[in-house]
Each structure stands twice: as C-alpha cells, then as structure tokens.
Design a protein around this motif. Structure first.
Motif, PDB file in Angstrom:
ATOM      1  N   UNK B 109       0.846  -1.186   0.000  1.00 53.58           N
ATOM      2  CA  UNK B 109       0.000   0.000   0.000  1.00 53.58           C
ATOM      3  C   UNK B 109       0.888   1.245   0.000  1.00 53.58           C
ATOM      4  N   UNK B 111       0.557   4.254  -1.250  1.00 51.21           N
ATOM      5  CA  UNK B 111      -0.089   5.527  -0.960  1.00 51.21           C
ATOM      6  C   UNK B 111      -1.458   5.231  -0.354  1.00 51.21           C
ATOM      7  N   UNK B 112      -2.125   6.278   0.043  1.00 55.30           N
ATOM      8  CA  UNK B 112      -3.430   6.116   0.658  1.00 55.30           C
ATOM      9  C   UNK B 112      -4.434   5.528  -0.321  1.00 55.30           C
ATOM     10  N   UNK B 115      -3.661  -0.015  -3.479  1.00 49.23           N
ATOM     11  CA  UNK B 115      -3.297  -1.244  -2.796  1.00 49.23           C
ATOM     12  C   UNK B 115      -3.103  -2.340  -3.836  1.00 49.23           C
ATOM     13  N   UNK B 166     -11.206   9.736  -2.815  1.00 42.76           N
ATOM     14  CA  UNK B 166     -12.362  10.531  -2.431  1.00 42.76           C
ATOM     15  C   UNK B 166     -12.701  11.490  -3.576  1.00 42.76           C
ATOM     16  N   UNK B 169     -16.666  15.502  -0.563  1.00 46.65           N
ATOM     17  CA  UNK B 169     -16.915  15.254   0.846  1.00 46.65           C
ATOM     18  C   UNK B 169     -17.847  14.049   1.002  1.00 46.65           C
ATOM     19  N   UNK B 170     -17.348  12.987   1.628  1.00 46.41           N
ATOM     20  CA  UNK B 170     -18.205  11.838   1.902  1.00 46.41           C
ATOM     21  C   UNK B 170     -18.439  10.921   0.716  1.00 46.41           C
ATOM     22  N   UNK B 172     -16.760   8.421  -2.017  1.00 47.33           N
ATOM     23  CA  UNK B 172     -15.531   7.694  -2.318  1.00 47.33           C
ATOM     24  C   UNK B 172     -15.746   6.717  -3.471  1.00 47.33           C
ATOM     25  N   UNK B 174     -14.089   3.379  -5.555  1.00 48.73           N
ATOM     26  CA  UNK B 174     -13.122   2.289  -5.459  1.00 48.73           C
ATOM     27  C   UNK B 174     -13.169   1.480  -6.751  1.00 48.73           C
ATOM     28  N   UNK B 212     -19.108   4.836  -2.704  1.00 47.54           N
ATOM     29  CA  UNK B 212     -19.640   4.995  -1.345  1.00 47.54           C
ATOM     30  C   UNK B 212     -20.045   6.431  -1.134  1.00 47.54           C
ATOM     31  N   UNK B 214     -21.769   8.398   1.977  1.00 47.37           N
ATOM     32  CA  UNK B 214     -22.366   8.296   3.314  1.00 47.37           C
ATOM     33  C   UNK B 214     -22.842   6.869   3.584  1.00 47.37           C
ATOM     34  N   UNK B 215     -24.137   6.659   3.736  1.00 50.49           N
ATOM     35  CA  UNK B 215     -24.670   5.352   4.109  1.00 50.49           C
ATOM     36  C   UNK B 215     -25.006   4.483   2.903  1.00 50.49           C
ATOM     37  N   UNK B 278     -27.488   1.693   4.521  1.00 51.09           N
ATOM     38  CA  UNK B 278     -27.618   1.491   5.963  1.00 51.09           C
ATOM     39  C   UNK B 278     -27.934   2.829   6.607  1.00 51.09           C
TER      40      UNK B 278
END
Lengths: 146, 417
Positions: B109, B111-112, B115, B166, B169-170, B172, B174, B212, B214-215, B278
């Motif tokens: 990994x 960097x942030x 992976x 990201x 804000x909130x 993301x 992948x 992603x 938030x929920x 969720x």
C-alpha cells in the motif's frame, strides 16, 4: 465562512492554551499529536480515517487510529455521533473489512489514559477519548459532542 | 477426521490468548466462526449451502451446513508491506472439515489510494463473496443460496490492484481489477465417496467499481472464468456417446452438443450490480446478477436478492427474498430418442445432466439477529423455498416424489475473536 470558523475555533484555542477541555464529560473528542500539523478535521475526514477508507492524515503522516475500549459507552457514543451506527454494526463492518483483507480496525487501548499516552507518543496517531480526560499533551481536532 | 479436528481445535486454543492483541512486532491473530443447526421439512431432496458440500440437510438436525471456523494472521512487514494468511475449516467435498488455506497474500500500500495484493486471495465476484464464511459480518444465517449457490469460485491465485479516491466530501470511489487462476481448494463432490470435479486452475479476470456515499454503497462487477478441467468420467461418457452417434448418423449438430456439455467449452461470464443502504436503523440490500455460459446446452442464470432489516437495540428482525431463473439453451438430441434403448438411454442421460445445471426457484425468509454480547450474535431464520422439481442444480440426492418445495429452519451462533 472564514469568520464563522474563527469564531468557532477561538474558544477552543483559548481553552486548549489554558489547559482546559471544552468538552463535557462522557462526550467523545478526536485528538492528535500536537506536532502532527493537523489543526482540525472535518467529520468526513474522521469517518474516512476511523472506517478504514483513508490511511493518512491530511498532513501526509500515516495515520494510527486508536480508540478507548473501556468503558464501551464512550466508543458507542462516538460511533453513534460519527456515523449513526451501534457498536454491533461497527463490529460487523470491521469483520467484513478485516476478513476480506482490505483494512485493519483501529487499535484498542484499554483506558483513556492509554489513548492519551499513545497519541502523545506517536505523531501520526489519531485517537478518541472521553472529552473530560483531554490534557495539554494532545490536540483536539473534532468535538462531536458539540 | 477426529485427529485432525483435535489438532485444529488445539491450534485455535493456542491462538486464542494471542487474539485481539497486536504485539509490537506487528502480528495480529484473529478469527471468526459459526456454529449452526439446520432442519429441512422435506426428506426428498437435500438442502445445501454451497456446491462444495457433499451432503445436505434432510429431516434431522444438521450441524455441517453452516458451521465453520476461520483463523487469520495479519503481519505488518514494515513500511507499506503486510502479509495476510487465512485458513478455513468447513464441511467440504470429502465429508471432512479439513482446513484449507483460503488466503496467503502480500499487500503493498504505497499511498493512501493504491493497494496491490499478490498470492492467494479472495475475489468479490459478487458483493460480500469474499466474506461469505464470516457469518458475523452479515445479517442472515447464510448468504442467500439462490444467489451464491451457483458461485463456485472462492479463492484466486494471482493478484489484484485497488484504487480508492475521495471524489467529494463523503463520496468515495473504489476501482479494482483482479487476475489469476482459481485456487485448487474449490472442489465439487461428484459421484462416489470422495470423488470430485476440481475447479482450480480456471483462468479468472474480474473488475469491480464501487461508489460509497455516506450510508449508500453502489456496486458494479464483472468476472470471466475459463475452466481448464474436463468433466469427470460419467460426463465424458455422455460426450463419447454423443460423438459416436454423431458419426453414425452423420449429424454434426450432435457433435456440437457433445462439445457444449464440456466445462472447457464454456467460458463463464459474471455480471452483477448491487445497492446497499444502511440509513439509521434500516439495512437494505438489493443485488442482481447474471451468469452467462457458452453456446452449448448449459443454461445461463439470472439471480437476485432483496434484504431489509431494522435494528431495534440488540435485535435486527429481517426479511430476505431471493430468486434464481435459468435461461435454457436449446438441447438438440436429433433422432436419438427414437433409435432404440441404447440411444434413448443416452438421450435421457444428457437431459438429466442438463437438468442438474438448471435452477428455477424463489426463497422467502424471515429472520432475527440478536447481538446479545459484543462480537457474538445469535440468529434464527426460516426459509420457504418453492421451485421447479426438475431443475435441481441447488439440491442434492433428489428422490422420487420431490415437488420442489421445502421449508428450512436454522439457528446460528456467529462470532469473531
């Protein structure tokens, strides 16, 4: 916007200078090392760090999240305020991430004092403790109880 | 088996004092498990959770369906490098609980956001497919059989690359790609005691995109598997028979059918889309998938499930509906059924084989998850399954009189340590 955040931050800044904690007892606060070059964090940044989505602090340091395991009420309150979830949901969430090899859950420290010690000793640390226990060894970057 | 079980239990007992401890050397040992009991209302067909199980549940309490134990080590190798190893013990093709190495990979990994993993690893062809054995991580007693039942692939020998970023804000994103060969631990029991069809060695390529917010989680995935193994003798006998009659009757379409019933001639393509929400006390999940095969008579599959749960303190009552349908590919038998007993028997054999590749059923389930203490949950679930009696892909040892309907009751104790 800038004026607003100044107004919001000044009492916190003063209180930290004077060695007082602005948070109420029982309310969780997010803390970092004073030399981490992180002044404050948004709720989303804290969510990303504590839910395994981000591994680095905004200053670039590799983050080491740590939680106060006892009493469980502090952790429960933290996750309730942060993401609106109960501890069983958080545990199930981490079971999914850990056993799919994606990320590891935050380190568990048995007491508030041990969270403070860990954060005070590690520049990349980011911890959650009962706000009443905060002292000048660490810096508060988000107060969820407010 | 008992000796191995003892060795296995001893290993876990030795590991227990280490758990939840991360020593300074960066080693972390943890585990997960399920103790389960299940009961079927029918004595005419055995209910199985996954195709690797050699026996299923009938009208007596069965502990092998859901019970399993996993042990995992995470070793930090310093810097951005770490090792993850996992062994799983569950009821497998040879009627034992012999543990298999499900995972052993190095993770890098740098960097942030990036992976890279290489070795033996899980692949989430479908949502949660790589944590199917971790009962504690989901709501139900087991992942919906109509959805995961036909998915035989679990581990992959190869590598994957994940990029997370990201967007806002909130929000993301992948993205993941994986490539390699399916691990040799995937074996489907076949024929007599201990016989099996190996699924290892199939070339696999897959990609996942996940968003992603938030929920809310949105997910799209694709995978392609090219089996390398031929079917075992009883199936190759059918092929030989078809080929012989193709020659005799000078019917090239029969020869084409002979090729079509072979694993190697079928490239399996998986496509799946899902949404998971969720919000507050609600847990909602809806996933759909399609499995496409080759041009031969092995059918395509469509499946999906909808799960709704509501948390009230330590209790989550839930509802789960799942469905699978097969799109039959035309089966050509030419003049076979009319050419005397030998040819008719062959035609029957081929038809029966294709029926075993078909599934058409709906399951409605009600359940309750009770998180009665930290990291331990007790679950109760009732499944009502209704399907076509001849399409028996998801059932074992179907006996005369099977009407395609069953009720299954289950209790599990799921834990992580």
């Amino acid at each position: 916007m800038r004026a607003l955040s100044l107004v919001r931050c000044t009492p916190l800044f003063l209180a930290t200078l004077l060695g007082f904690s602005p948070a109420r007892a029982g309310e969780p606060v997010v803390i970092v090392h004073p030399d981490s070059k992180v002044q404050s964090l948004t709720r989303d940044e804290v969510i990303n760090l504590f839910m395994g989505r981000q591994k680095r602090l905004p200053s670039g340091l590799v983050a080491s999240p740590v939680e106060q395991a006892e009493p469980p009420a502090t952790r429960a309150r933290f996750y309730h305020l942060l993401v609106g979830k109960d501890l069983p949901d958080i545990h199930a969430y981490w079971a999914r991430l850990l056993y799919s090899g994606q990320a590891q859950p935050p380190r568990q420290a048995p007491s508030a004092e041990e969270v403070l010690e860990f954060v005070a000793a590690n520049k990349g640390a980011i911890g959650v403790v009962d706000g009443a226990r905060v002292d000048r060894r660490v810096r508060v970057v988000l107060d969820l109880g407010k | 088996m008992s000796l191995r079980m003892i060795a296995w239990i001893t290993l876990v007992a030795l590991a227990l004092p280490l758990t939840a401890q991360e020593a300074d050397c960066g080693l972390k040992v943890s585990g997960f498990g399920t103790l389960g009991l299940a009961l079927n209302s029918s004595d005419r067909a055995e209910y199985v959770r996954e195709p690797t199980q050699p026996r299923g549940v009938l009208r007596s309490l069965n502990p092998s369906l859901d019970s399993r134990l996993g042990l995992q080590v995470n070793q930090n190798l310093g810097g951005d490098l770490s090792f993850v190893g996992q062994i799983i013990s569950k009821y497998r093709f040879d009627y034992t609980f012999k543990p298999d190495i499900s995972w052993a990979f190095l993770s890098y990994k740098p960097t942030s956001s990036i992976q890279a993993r290489a070795g033996r690893l899980g692949f989430d062809v479908f949502q949660i497919a790589d944590t199917r054995n971790v009962g504690y991580s989901y709501l139900w007693v087991r992942p919906p059989v109509d959805f995961f039942g036909p998915l035989m692939l679990s581990s992959l020998d190869g590598g994957d690359l994940t990029w997370t970023t990201p967007l806002n804000e909130g929000l993301n994103l992948r993205l993941k790609v994986a490539a390699g060969r399916t691990a040799s631990i995937d074996k489907v029991p076949f024929g007599n005691e201990g016989g099996y069809v190996p699924l290892g060695g199939s070339k696999l390529f897959g990609a996942v995109a996940e968003l992603d917010w938030r929920d809310l989680n949105l997910r799209l995935s694709f995978a392609r598997a090219q089996p390398s193994e031929k079917f075992p003798a009883p199936i190759t006998d059918l092929q030989d028979g078809l080929n012989a009659f193709a020659l005799l009757l000078n019917d090239p379409r029969l020869a084409q059918q002979a090729r079509g019933v072979d694993f190697q001639e079928n490239c399996f393509r998986y496509l799946s889309a899902g949404v998971n929400w969720q919000g507050g006390p609600f847990r909602v999940e809806a996933v759909g998938a399609q499995v496409r095969t080759g041009d031969g008579p092995i059918p395509d599959l469509k499946s999906g499930y909808l799960s709704v749960g509501y948390r009230e303190g330590a209790f989550v009552p839930y509802f789960l509906a799942s469905r699978i349908v097969s799109d039959p590919h035309p089966l050509y038998l030419g003049a076979l059924p009319t050419l005397g007993p030998q040819a008719a028997a062959l035609a029957e054999g081929v038809t029966a084989f294709i029926q075993h590749q078909r599934a058409n059923q709906t399951t409605l389930a009600l359940g309750l998850r009770w998180d009665f203490q930290p990291r331990t949950a007790l679950k109760f679930q009732i499944d009502r399954i209704e399907g076509r009696p001849n399409d028996v892909m998801l059932w074992l040892n179907v006996r005369p009189g099977w009407e395609g309907k069953a009720t299954v009751g289950s209790v599990t104790l799921d834990f992580v340590f």
